[in-house]
Design a protein around this motif. Sequence first.
Motif, PDB file in Angstrom:
ATOM      1  N   PRO A  85       0.837  -1.204   0.000  1.00  0.00           N
ATOM      2  CA  PRO A  85       0.000   0.000   0.000  1.00  0.00           C
ATOM      3  C   PRO A  85       0.874   1.258   0.000  1.00  0.00           C
ATOM      4  N   VAL A  86       0.416   2.295  -0.670  1.00  0.00           N
ATOM      5  CA  VAL A  86       1.173   3.539  -0.733  1.00  0.00           C
ATOM      6  C   VAL A  86       0.271   4.723  -0.371  1.00  0.00           C
ATOM      7  N   LYS A  87       0.922   5.838  -0.032  1.00  0.00           N
ATOM      8  CA  LYS A  87       0.218   7.099   0.206  1.00  0.00           C
ATOM      9  C   LYS A  87       0.718   8.122  -0.806  1.00  0.00           C
ATOM     10  N   SER A  88      -0.119   9.103  -1.121  1.00  0.00           N
ATOM     11  CA  SER A  88       0.240  10.132  -2.087  1.00  0.00           C
ATOM     12  C   SER A  88       0.507  11.456  -1.380  1.00  0.00           C
ATOM     13  N   TYR A  89       1.427  12.231  -1.947  1.00  0.00           N
ATOM     14  CA  TYR A  89       1.826  13.500  -1.338  1.00  0.00           C
ATOM     15  C   TYR A  89       2.011  14.565  -2.421  1.00  0.00           C
ATOM     16  N   GLU A  90       1.868  15.825  -2.029  1.00  0.00           N
ATOM     17  CA  GLU A  90       2.183  16.948  -2.897  1.00  0.00           C
ATOM     18  C   GLU A  90       3.451  17.614  -2.393  1.00  0.00           C
ATOM     19  N   ARG A  91       4.372  17.848  -3.302  1.00  0.00           N
ATOM     20  CA  ARG A  91       5.697  18.354  -2.953  1.00  0.00           C
ATOM     21  C   ARG A  91       5.642  19.692  -2.224  1.00  0.00           C
ATOM     22  N   LYS A  92       6.453  19.780  -1.151  1.00  0.00           N
ATOM     23  CA  LYS A  92       6.709  21.054  -0.467  1.00  0.00           C
ATOM     24  C   LYS A  92       8.221  21.217  -0.409  1.00  0.00           C
ATOM     25  N   SER A  93       8.742  22.126  -1.231  1.00  0.00           N
ATOM     26  CA  SER A  93      10.184  22.264  -1.336  1.00  0.00           C
ATOM     27  C   SER A  93      10.560  23.735  -1.432  1.00  0.00           C
ATOM     28  N   ALA A  94      11.784  24.057  -1.016  1.00  0.00           N
ATOM     29  CA  ALA A  94      12.201  25.456  -1.014  1.00  0.00           C
ATOM     30  C   ALA A  94      13.711  25.564  -1.136  1.00  0.00           C
ATOM     31  N   VAL A  95      14.156  26.790  -1.411  1.00  0.00           N
ATOM     32  CA  VAL A  95      15.565  27.161  -1.351  1.00  0.00           C
ATOM     33  C   VAL A  95      15.756  27.981  -0.087  1.00  0.00           C
ATOM     34  N   TYR A  96      16.860  27.734   0.651  1.00  0.00           N
ATOM     35  CA  TYR A  96      17.102  28.454   1.893  1.00  0.00           C
ATOM     36  C   TYR A  96      18.409  29.231   1.824  1.00  0.00           C
ATOM     37  N   PHE A  97      18.312  30.530   2.145  1.00  0.00           N
ATOM     38  CA  PHE A  97      19.490  31.390   2.225  1.00  0.00           C
ATOM     39  C   PHE A  97      19.770  31.659   3.706  1.00  0.00           C
ATOM     40  N   PRO A  98      20.770  31.003   4.271  1.00  0.00           N
ATOM     41  CA  PRO A  98      20.981  31.096   5.719  1.00  0.00           C
ATOM     42  C   PRO A  98      21.381  32.477   6.220  1.00  0.00           C
ATOM     43  N   ASP A  99      22.044  33.276   5.391  1.00  0.00           N
ATOM     44  CA  ASP A  99      22.514  34.590   5.857  1.00  0.00           C
ATOM     45  C   ASP A  99      21.382  35.494   6.315  1.00  0.00           C
ATOM     46  N   ASN A 100      20.240  35.408   5.627  1.00  0.00           N
ATOM     47  CA  ASN A 100      19.088  36.220   6.039  1.00  0.00           C
ATOM     48  C   ASN A 100      17.860  35.369   6.373  1.00  0.00           C
ATOM     49  N   GLU A 101      18.110  34.061   6.578  1.00  0.00           N
ATOM     50  CA  GLU A 101      17.052  33.122   6.981  1.00  0.00           C
ATOM     51  C   GLU A 101      15.846  33.198   6.047  1.00  0.00           C
ATOM     52  N   LEU A 102      16.129  33.276   4.756  1.00  0.00           N
ATOM     53  CA  LEU A 102      15.074  33.427   3.749  1.00  0.00           C
ATOM     54  C   LEU A 102      14.763  32.094   3.082  1.00  0.00           C
ATOM     55  N   GLN A 109      13.137  30.334  -9.699  1.00  0.00           N
ATOM     56  CA  GLN A 109      12.849  31.278 -10.790  1.00  0.00           C
ATOM     57  C   GLN A 109      11.360  31.575 -10.923  1.00  0.00           C
ATOM     58  N   ASN A 110      10.509  30.736 -10.336  1.00  0.00           N
ATOM     59  CA  ASN A 110       9.069  30.975 -10.396  1.00  0.00           C
ATOM     60  C   ASN A 110       8.536  31.713  -9.169  1.00  0.00           C
ATOM     61  N   HIS A 111       9.424  32.136  -8.293  1.00  0.00           N
ATOM     62  CA  HIS A 111       8.994  32.807  -7.061  1.00  0.00           C
ATOM     63  C   HIS A 111       9.900  33.991  -6.755  1.00  0.00           C
ATOM     64  N   LEU A 112      10.156  34.794  -7.767  1.00  0.00           N
ATOM     65  CA  LEU A 112      11.111  35.897  -7.636  1.00  0.00           C
ATOM     66  C   LEU A 112      10.662  36.961  -6.640  1.00  0.00           C
ATOM     67  N   ASN A 183       9.911  28.455 -17.761  1.00  0.00           N
ATOM     68  CA  ASN A 183       8.642  28.818 -18.383  1.00  0.00           C
ATOM     69  C   ASN A 183       8.437  30.308 -18.141  1.00  0.00           C
ATOM     70  N   LEU A 184       8.620  31.102 -19.188  1.00  0.00           N
ATOM     71  CA  LEU A 184       8.634  32.550 -19.034  1.00  0.00           C
ATOM     72  C   LEU A 184       7.340  33.088 -18.440  1.00  0.00           C
ATOM     73  N   SER A 185       6.199  32.549 -18.850  1.00  0.00           N
ATOM     74  CA  SER A 185       4.926  33.055 -18.330  1.00  0.00           C
ATOM     75  C   SER A 185       4.821  32.827 -16.818  1.00  0.00           C
ATOM     76  N   LEU A 186       5.305  31.669 -16.350  1.00  0.00           N
ATOM     77  CA  LEU A 186       5.276  31.396 -14.919  1.00  0.00           C
ATOM     78  C   LEU A 186       6.298  32.250 -14.170  1.00  0.00           C
ATOM     79  N   PRO A 196       1.268  27.859  -9.948  1.00  0.00           N
ATOM     80  CA  PRO A 196       1.092  26.426  -9.691  1.00  0.00           C
ATOM     81  C   PRO A 196       2.426  25.704  -9.622  1.00  0.00           C
ATOM     82  N   GLN A 197       2.429  24.548  -8.999  1.00  0.00           N
ATOM     83  CA  GLN A 197       3.623  23.720  -8.895  1.00  0.00           C
ATOM     84  C   GLN A 197       4.045  23.230 -10.281  1.00  0.00           C
ATOM     85  N   VAL A 198       5.350  23.160 -10.497  1.00  0.00           N
ATOM     86  CA  VAL A 198       5.876  22.624 -11.752  1.00  0.00           C
ATOM     87  C   VAL A 198       7.057  21.717 -11.448  1.00  0.00           C
ATOM     88  N   GLY A 199       7.447  20.928 -12.444  1.00  0.00           N
ATOM     89  CA  GLY A 199       8.600  20.039 -12.290  1.00  0.00           C
ATOM     90  C   GLY A 199       8.181  18.593 -12.383  1.00  0.00           C
TER      91      GLY A 199
END
Length: 438
Positions: A85-102, A109-112, A183-186, A196-199
């Motif tokens: 049996p398996v479970k399904s998930y939606e990705r939660k991922s990020a980039v972290y900049f430690p100098d400013n805890e961002l 590129q889709n979250h400028l 994707n330039l429009s995104l 929306p999520q991509v990848g």
Amino acid sequence: MNQKVYILGGGMTGLAAGVVSKLPVFEAEEFPGGICSSYYIRPGDNRRFHTTPEDGKAYRFEIGGGHWIFGGDTLVLRFIRSITPVKSYERKSAVYFPDNELFVPYPIQNHLRYLGQKVASKVLSEIVEAVNTKHTARTMADWLRANFGQTLYELFFEPFHELYTAGLFREIAPQDAYKTPVNLSLVIQGAFDSVPQVGYNTTFIYPKEGLNTLALRMAERCDIRYKKRVVKIDVQSREIYFEDGSSQKYDELICTLPLNKVIEMTGLNVGERPDPATSVLVVNIGAIKGPKCPSEHWVYIPKSKAGFHRVGFYSNVDSSFLPSSNQNQGERVSIYVEKAYRYGNKPEKSEIEQVCQEIVKELQDWGWIKEVEVVDPTWIDVAYTWSWPGSKWREKALKMLEEYGIHMVGRYAQWVFQGIAESIRNGLVAGGVYAGGR
């Protein structure tokens, strides 16, 4: 007369081939799954258990870090679900900049807008210019700079890939179009609003009882021989030699072992410089959750004192990675941390211990963890595969091995990037060729 055909490697590809064909599978370890297998460690006890302890008082980790099952056609996914049996998930991922805890949601590129108006405007104009400019890229560094512009390249892509590829990105051929969509429009929308999520891994599945259950239940349907580590393959006499001193004649092989290692074991001369690979030190950690612990499933790190490039949170995907008594309390966290090295540069045990200490301290300094209950490192010798610009090594190596009856199947054997589902599909197809005997 029946041919002697064997499968080398009891990872996901080899197991799938073994399930379909019923051919003998030779596996180096004492358990199946390769790097895609779970294990368990109790706090205060460094022993690894490859099945869930009855008392449930253990953290679940994976040998190769978080291996989530993404993509795959419906029949492969149906095959997986028929086994466990398996479970399904939606990705939660990020980039972290430690100098400013961002934290910036992935892909960056889709979250400028998270970078501030001034930086976002500059990056956006550079990406628009890049999209409208014809360019050729010889290396991954060239490709990243040409597609994302100098600002975002210097801010994220250059420092991250320095860690992720152990510096190889300046020399290897581009390989990120699949994993880093443009994707330039995104990009434009994400500079001002949510997108929306991509990848390739926006959704994924994972076995309810751990990845080891998938491997173990596939192995139960196979004729698998454990502790049979291949050390040499004589292609002239067609004989496999094992670390335990035994050997086995063969007519053909389904081989899932890394392509570079198979070429070394056969002693064949491809006539080309071998394509490069990176090794990864995976440090699994069970700890008390810190006050600033992220909620993401995994986080990309462009800068770290200890040199790691990714931190994944098993227990943010599913609480079953925690000891059973802590799964509903939210006080603990199960983590994996990845640090890359160039292939052939494995650190000494003392250096690995030092790196583990540095990683723990840095995560504590960030506020992601507090007291640590388990620290368990694993060395993945061939973790990511790359190619030199214009290289023909892979094609020549695969063709040469075919001439000696060695059919390379799966991610590392074929020197390509793909996930578990596609690797299983490769194994099912290869095994199907031999189903019912030859």
